[in-house]
Design a protein around this motif. Sequence first.
Motif, PDB file in Angstrom:
ATOM      1  N   UNK A  15       0.826  -1.204   0.000  1.00  0.00           N
ATOM      2  CA  UNK A  15       0.000   0.000   0.000  1.00  0.00           C
ATOM      3  C   UNK A  15       0.862   1.257   0.000  1.00  0.00           C
ATOM      4  N   UNK A  16       1.952   1.237   0.774  1.00  0.00           N
ATOM      5  CA  UNK A  16       2.838   2.407   0.813  1.00  0.00           C
ATOM      6  C   UNK A  16       3.453   2.657  -0.571  1.00  0.00           C
ATOM      7  N   UNK A  17       3.940   1.591  -1.210  1.00  0.00           N
ATOM      8  CA  UNK A  17       4.547   1.753  -2.530  1.00  0.00           C
ATOM      9  C   UNK A  17       3.503   2.145  -3.575  1.00  0.00           C
ATOM     10  N   UNK A  18       2.297   1.608  -3.441  1.00  0.00           N
ATOM     11  CA  UNK A  18       1.230   1.959  -4.384  1.00  0.00           C
ATOM     12  C   UNK A  18       0.871   3.440  -4.285  1.00  0.00           C
ATOM     13  N   UNK A  19       0.817   3.958  -3.047  1.00  0.00           N
ATOM     14  CA  UNK A  19       0.518   5.386  -2.872  1.00  0.00           C
ATOM     15  C   UNK A  19       1.610   6.248  -3.507  1.00  0.00           C
ATOM     16  N   UNK A  20       2.855   5.831  -3.355  1.00  0.00           N
ATOM     17  CA  UNK A  20       3.955   6.591  -3.954  1.00  0.00           C
ATOM     18  C   UNK A  20       3.866   6.568  -5.476  1.00  0.00           C
ATOM     19  N   UNK A  21       3.509   5.424  -6.025  1.00  0.00           N
ATOM     20  CA  UNK A  21       3.366   5.328  -7.479  1.00  0.00           C
ATOM     21  C   UNK A  21       2.239   6.223  -7.987  1.00  0.00           C
ATOM     22  N   UNK A  22       1.110   6.231  -7.286  1.00  0.00           N
ATOM     23  CA  UNK A  22      -0.014   7.073  -7.691  1.00  0.00           C
ATOM     24  C   UNK A  22       0.349   8.558  -7.594  1.00  0.00           C
ATOM     25  N   UNK A  23       1.100   8.901  -6.550  1.00  0.00           N
ATOM     26  CA  UNK A  23       1.536  10.294  -6.399  1.00  0.00           C
ATOM     27  C   UNK A  23       2.429  10.704  -7.559  1.00  0.00           C
TER      28      UNK A  23
END
Length: 205
Positions: A15-23
């Motif tokens: 989830x942390x990496x996914x949020x960074x990718x979306x950002x």
Amino acid sequence: MSNTDIQKTARDVIELEARALLKMAECLPKDLPDVVKAILSISGRVIVSGVGKSSHIGNKIAATLASTGTPASFIHATEASHGDLGMITNSDLCLLISNSGETSELHDIIAHTRRFGIPMAAISSKYESTLMKSADYKLLITEAPEACSIGMAPTTSTTLTLAIGDALAVALMENRNFKPEDFKVFHPGGRLGTQMATVSQLMHT
């Protein structure tokens, strides 16, 4: 550590990496189109370089580029300082990777590109770093916490770097009008090669 705890850790990392990718998807590096155009304009190869985890990611980026129609090679930054700089020509473009932008092993390859006017793009999360200040094209990745419990092991940063590499490769594929039959040329082995083989290639006449 229970199974529930392990699953929670895994979920938190993803989830942390996914949020960074979306950002990063919402705020792409502004030089990205210019890098694609610069690569399309060269007659040589994309030379990817880095050390540590960046070298592993760089190897994958170079391999993806090469297999999708953009000639590319990976050169380890340390080896570059011991003769492999001779592999880089004025027809090439260098893509250097360092999350901090201060990787000392990159200094010689940076100096080489500046001395001989070889175009250079950089992937880093630090816009004011030495690497980014030296680069012709700046691919700034999102600054986000690493996903490990101590906040130091390259995790989120390498995921973001890999994503930028994939974005470059796919944009170049589309600009080159790279087709399945072109892909087949570079993938004659394994299951992909078998799936794309023609009857005439398999039968005896």
